[in-house]
Design a protein around this motif. Structure first.
Motif, PDB file in Angstrom:
ATOM      1  N   ALA A 127       0.861  -1.357   0.158  1.00 50.98           N
ATOM      2  CA  ALA A 127       0.049  -0.148   0.101  1.00 50.98           C
ATOM      3  C   ALA A 127       0.971   1.112   0.002  1.00 50.98           C
ATOM      4  O   ALA A 127       0.684   2.271  -0.701  1.00 50.98           O
ATOM      5  N   ILE A 128       1.808   1.066   0.732  1.00 54.53           N
ATOM      6  CA  ILE A 128       2.775   2.222   0.615  1.00 54.53           C
ATOM      7  C   ILE A 128       3.584   2.535  -0.696  1.00 54.53           C
ATOM      8  O   ILE A 128       3.731   3.679  -1.004  1.00 54.53           O
ATOM      9  N   ARG A 129       4.016   1.501  -1.079  1.00 49.66           N
ATOM     10  CA  ARG A 129       4.801   1.546  -2.406  1.00 49.66           C
ATOM     11  C   ARG A 129       3.865   2.227  -3.476  1.00 49.66           C
ATOM     12  O   ARG A 129       4.317   3.170  -4.230  1.00 49.66           O
ATOM     13  N   LYS A 130       2.544   1.814  -3.490  1.00 46.86           N
ATOM     14  CA  LYS A 130       1.366   2.231  -4.504  1.00 46.86           C
ATOM     15  C   LYS A 130       1.478   3.593  -4.352  1.00 46.86           C
ATOM     16  O   LYS A 130       1.422   4.348  -5.183  1.00 46.86           O
ATOM     17  N   ALA A 131       1.357   4.015  -2.868  1.00 44.69           N
ATOM     18  CA  ALA A 131       0.889   5.589  -2.595  1.00 44.69           C
ATOM     19  C   ALA A 131       1.996   6.323  -2.949  1.00 44.69           C
ATOM     20  O   ALA A 131       1.916   7.487  -3.706  1.00 44.69           O
ATOM     21  N   LEU A 132       3.349   5.899  -2.785  1.00 39.97           N
ATOM     22  CA  LEU A 132       4.383   6.665  -3.345  1.00 39.97           C
ATOM     23  C   LEU A 132       4.737   6.603  -4.860  1.00 39.97           C
ATOM     24  O   LEU A 132       4.893   7.826  -5.331  1.00 39.97           O
ATOM     25  N   SER A 133       4.246   5.842  -5.481  1.00 42.91           N
ATOM     26  CA  SER A 133       4.406   5.665  -6.892  1.00 42.91           C
ATOM     27  C   SER A 133       3.514   6.410  -7.462  1.00 42.91           C
ATOM     28  O   SER A 133       3.534   7.154  -8.516  1.00 42.91           O
ATOM     29  N   ASP A 134       2.256   6.449  -7.154  1.00 46.01           N
ATOM     30  CA  ASP A 134       1.238   7.281  -7.560  1.00 46.01           C
ATOM     31  C   ASP A 134       1.679   9.022  -7.312  1.00 46.01           C
ATOM     32  O   ASP A 134       1.284   9.726  -8.083  1.00 46.01           O
ATOM     33  N   GLY A 135       2.090   9.139  -6.283  1.00 47.40           N
ATOM     34  CA  GLY A 135       2.344  10.431  -5.843  1.00 47.40           C
ATOM     35  C   GLY A 135       3.549  10.810  -6.680  1.00 47.40           C
ATOM     36  O   GLY A 135       3.740  12.367  -6.778  1.00 47.40           O
ATOM     37  N   LEU A 136       4.435   9.910  -7.345  1.00 48.34           N
ATOM     38  CA  LEU A 136       5.360  10.439  -8.020  1.00 48.34           C
ATOM     39  C   LEU A 136       5.199  11.288  -9.211  1.00 48.34           C
ATOM     40  O   LEU A 136       5.814  12.161  -9.900  1.00 48.34           O
ATOM     41  N   VAL A 137       3.922  10.942  -9.689  1.00 47.63           N
ATOM     42  CA  VAL A 137       3.420  11.389 -11.001  1.00 47.63           C
ATOM     43  C   VAL A 137       3.403  13.074 -10.876  1.00 47.63           C
ATOM     44  O   VAL A 137       3.781  13.727 -11.807  1.00 47.63           O
ATOM     45  N   SER A 138       2.977  13.599  -9.795  1.00 47.04           N
ATOM     46  CA  SER A 138       2.687  15.098  -9.881  1.00 47.04           C
ATOM     47  C   SER A 138       3.797  15.504  -8.759  1.00 47.04           C
ATOM     48  O   SER A 138       3.468  16.884  -8.252  1.00 47.04           O
ATOM     49  N   ALA A 139       4.643  14.861  -8.400  1.00 53.80           N
ATOM     50  CA  ALA A 139       5.604  15.572  -7.318  1.00 53.80           C
ATOM     51  C   ALA A 139       6.481  16.507  -7.987  1.00 53.80           C
ATOM     52  O   ALA A 139       7.012  16.388  -9.030  1.00 53.80           O
ATOM     53  N   ASP A 140       7.032  17.464  -7.149  1.00 52.13           N
ATOM     54  CA  ASP A 140       8.155  18.669  -7.534  1.00 52.13           C
ATOM     55  C   ASP A 140       9.372  17.849  -7.539  1.00 52.13           C
ATOM     56  O   ASP A 140       9.398  16.860  -6.858  1.00 52.13           O
ATOM     57  N   ALA A 141      10.367  18.475  -7.743  1.00 57.28           N
ATOM     58  CA  ALA A 141      11.644  18.076  -7.665  1.00 57.28           C
ATOM     59  C   ALA A 141      12.184  17.342  -6.496  1.00 57.28           C
ATOM     60  O   ALA A 141      12.850  16.323  -6.148  1.00 57.28           O
ATOM     61  N   LEU A 142      11.982  18.322  -5.400  1.00 61.61           N
ATOM     62  CA  LEU A 142      12.196  17.892  -4.225  1.00 61.61           C
ATOM     63  C   LEU A 142      11.675  16.785  -3.511  1.00 61.61           C
ATOM     64  O   LEU A 142      12.368  15.832  -3.004  1.00 61.61           O
ATOM     65  N   VAL A 143      10.350  16.532  -3.675  1.00 61.87           N
ATOM     66  CA  VAL A 143       9.541  15.812  -3.278  1.00 61.87           C
ATOM     67  C   VAL A 143       9.919  14.214  -4.106  1.00 61.87           C
ATOM     68  O   VAL A 143      10.139  13.101  -3.454  1.00 61.87           O
ATOM     69  N   ALA A 144      10.136  14.420  -5.446  1.00 62.44           N
ATOM     70  CA  ALA A 144      10.490  13.286  -6.139  1.00 62.44           C
ATOM     71  C   ALA A 144      11.731  12.620  -5.831  1.00 62.44           C
ATOM     72  O   ALA A 144      11.707  11.305  -5.753  1.00 62.44           O
ATOM     73  N   GLU A 145      12.690  13.384  -5.345  1.00 63.17           N
ATOM     74  CA  GLU A 145      13.803  12.829  -4.948  1.00 63.17           C
ATOM     75  C   GLU A 145      13.858  11.850  -3.731  1.00 63.17           C
ATOM     76  O   GLU A 145      14.291  10.948  -3.868  1.00 63.17           O
ATOM     77  N   HIS A 146      12.854  12.321  -2.799  1.00 63.59           N
ATOM     78  CA  HIS A 146      12.688  11.464  -1.738  1.00 63.59           C
ATOM     79  C   HIS A 146      11.825  10.243  -1.865  1.00 63.59           C
ATOM     80  O   HIS A 146      12.156   9.428  -1.129  1.00 63.59           O
ATOM     81  N   ILE A 147      10.941  10.528  -2.896  1.00 65.97           N
ATOM     82  CA  ILE A 147      10.081   9.319  -3.209  1.00 65.97           C
ATOM     83  C   ILE A 147      11.046   8.224  -3.813  1.00 65.97           C
ATOM     84  O   ILE A 147      10.843   6.942  -3.499  1.00 65.97           O
ATOM     85  N   GLU A 148      11.976   8.797  -4.792  1.00 65.14           N
ATOM     86  CA  GLU A 148      12.806   7.607  -5.353  1.00 65.14           C
ATOM     87  C   GLU A 148      13.896   6.806  -4.422  1.00 65.14           C
ATOM     88  O   GLU A 148      13.850   5.857  -4.413  1.00 65.14           O
ATOM     89  N   TRP A 149      14.016   7.660  -3.547  1.00 62.26           N
ATOM     90  CA  TRP A 149      15.028   6.919  -2.664  1.00 62.26           C
ATOM     91  C   TRP A 149      14.007   6.176  -1.712  1.00 62.26           C
ATOM     92  O   TRP A 149      14.680   5.096  -1.282  1.00 62.26           O
ATOM     93  N   ALA A 150      12.986   6.488  -1.318  1.00 60.96           N
ATOM     94  CA  ALA A 150      12.009   5.743  -0.389  1.00 60.96           C
ATOM     95  C   ALA A 150      11.851   4.381  -1.304  1.00 60.96           C
ATOM     96  O   ALA A 150      11.759   3.170  -0.601  1.00 60.96           O
ATOM     97  N   LEU A 151      11.692   4.227  -2.534  1.00 57.83           N
ATOM     98  CA  LEU A 151      11.414   3.072  -3.287  1.00 57.83           C
ATOM     99  C   LEU A 151      12.592   2.444  -3.576  1.00 57.83           C
ATOM    100  O   LEU A 151      12.446   1.155  -3.849  1.00 57.83           O
ATOM    101  N   ASN A 152      13.601   3.164  -3.690  1.00 57.13           N
ATOM    102  CA  ASN A 152      14.807   2.300  -4.177  1.00 57.13           C
ATOM    103  C   ASN A 152      16.214   3.149  -3.422  1.00 57.13           C
ATOM    104  O   ASN A 152      16.726   3.994  -3.902  1.00 57.13           O
ATOM    105  N   PRO A 153      16.244   2.746  -2.068  1.00 62.44           N
ATOM    106  CA  PRO A 153      17.240   3.518  -1.303  1.00 62.44           C
ATOM    107  C   PRO A 153      18.701   3.412  -1.644  1.00 62.44           C
ATOM    108  O   PRO A 153      19.595   4.491  -1.407  1.00 62.44           O
ATOM    109  N   SER A 154      19.091   2.484  -2.727  1.00 63.88           N
ATOM    110  CA  SER A 154      20.416   2.633  -3.278  1.00 63.88           C
ATOM    111  C   SER A 154      20.587   3.487  -4.493  1.00 63.88           C
ATOM    112  O   SER A 154      21.573   3.463  -4.986  1.00 63.88           O
ATOM    113  N   PHE A 155      19.502   4.145  -4.895  1.00 66.81           N
ATOM    114  CA  PHE A 155      19.710   4.995  -6.234  1.00 66.81           C
ATOM    115  C   PHE A 155      20.639   6.115  -5.885  1.00 66.81           C
ATOM    116  O   PHE A 155      20.966   6.625  -4.860  1.00 66.81           O
TER     117      PHE A 155
END
Length: 366
Positions: free
Chosen positions: A338-366
């Motif tokens: 449920a968290i992965r889906k919420a983050l992935s859905d949020g990535l679509v409209s995220a600004d650059a700051l939020v997008a960076e942290h979403i990508e880290w959350a989904l893939n901490p090694s990026f």
């Protein structure tokens, strides 16, 4: 401004008693009075700033000279009336707070920020207090403050005798721990001065040991750049990767050094409804807060200190906490999906700051 005839005829001890009683009547929990001399505290401030420990809080550097002397901030000031106001709402329980920090799907907001913005509450009551004093002694010069001007509030409160500075740099009081706000009235009236209180931390280092990011680098030394409260509130940029895991599920501020402090067994709750938690911020889940639209964020945090950080930083903080939830073995797979889906859905409209942290959350090694 010349002193009024009223003041010159008042008995000092009776006036001091009246000030204390009036403060309590207006909702304050402590009152002490000091002069404007800050001594070596100004040198310590300059050293702290020179080391860059204030991070992005440029306003501290910009107004350092005013912080060093209240008389520069408000010319004519000779005394500072310092007050405290407890903020813990009824039902506060430190054991439950520790439990929530261990529950990865929960979103932890610092206890002081769950109710109404303290700036507004204290400022209004300080203004009422000043007007009451004016009625008592006659016209005088004053200005009220609460975390709203270049003023060394903790140092003034310490000097006034409202407590001592703990090793975490917060003010501690034997009767109420550290869970209170500070406010000041700078006045041009030579009111009687109170004495300082003794320190009672002894050899205890609990606050230093518990800090998730080791922001308390030595007794009485705080590096704001490492502090979770700074990182989640004052910091306008990306949260450094090195501190993201340590943030856990803290999405606004951090209470750990207060929760662990032995003196906070004396922490008192407030009778003021202003500080009662709003919108379930004492029990909210990460997914629930993540579901808020920007309009809902603005509306639900109206009159709250949280609103100041804006929607983007709010989502940034939540994204880090959600990434930590995904890394937790204590969270069920269904909840993680449920968290992965919420983050992935949020990535679509995220600004650059939020997008960076979403990508880290989904893939901490990026």
């Amino acid at each position: 401004m010349p002193l009024s005839a009223n003041f010159s005829t008042l008995d000092e001890s009776k006036l001091r008693t009246w000030l204390g009683d009036k403060a309590v009547e207006l909702g304050f929990d402590g009152l002490r009075i000091t002069d404007t001399h800050l001594g070596s505290a100004t040198e310590r401030l300059q050293e702290w700033l020179a080391e860059g420990r204030h991070g992005h809080m440029e306003y501290m550097q910009r107004h350092a000279d005013l912080r060093s002397d209240p008389q520069l901030l408000v010319p004519g000031t000779v005394r500072v009336i310092c007050v405290t106001m407890n903020y813990l709402p009824e039902g506060s329980n430190f054991d439950q707070e520790w439990q929530r920090l261990e529950d990865p799907h929960q979103a932890v907001v610092s206890m002081y920020a769950r109710g109404r913005d303290y700036h507004k509450v204290l400022r209004n009551r300080l203004q009422d207090f000043a007007k009451a004093i004016e009625e008592k002694i006659g016209s005088f010069g004053y200005r009220v403050f609460t975390d709203s001007a270049p003023l060394m509030e903790v140092e003034l409160a310490r000097k006034a005798g409202l407590g001592w500075r703990g090793k975490h740099t917060l003010l501690l009081n034997r009767e109420s721990g550290s869970t209170f706000f500070l406010g000041e009235i700078l006045v041009d009236v030579p009111l009687p001065i109170d004495s300082e209180s003794e320190e009672h931390c002894g050899s205890c280092t609990s606050c230093m040991d518990v800090c998730p990011t080791q922001a308390i680098t030595a007794p009485y030394q705080l590096d704001a750049r490492r502090c979770i409260s700074y990182l989640t509130i004052e910091n306008p940029e990306a949260i450094p990767v090195e501190f993201r895991r340590a943030m856990g599920n803290r999405v606004y501020g951090c209470d750990d050094c207060q929760l662990i402090c032995p003196w906070n067994k004396f922490a008192k709750t407030t009778a003021l409804s202003d500080f009662a938690q709003r919108h379930g911020l004492g029990q909210a889940s990460l997914l629930h807060l993540w579901s808020w639209t920007e309009a809902e964020f603005e509306q639900r945090h109206e009159g709250s200190a949280i609103r100041r950080i804006g929607y983007s930083r709010w989502r940034r903080n939540l994204a880090v906490a959600m990434g930590n939830a995904l890394a937790s073995p204590a969270l069920a797979n269904q909840e993680k999906e449920a968290i992965r889906k919420a983050l992935s859905d949020g990535l679509v409209s995220a600004d650059a700051l939020v997008a960076e942290h979403i990508e880290w959350a989904l893939n901490p090694s990026f």
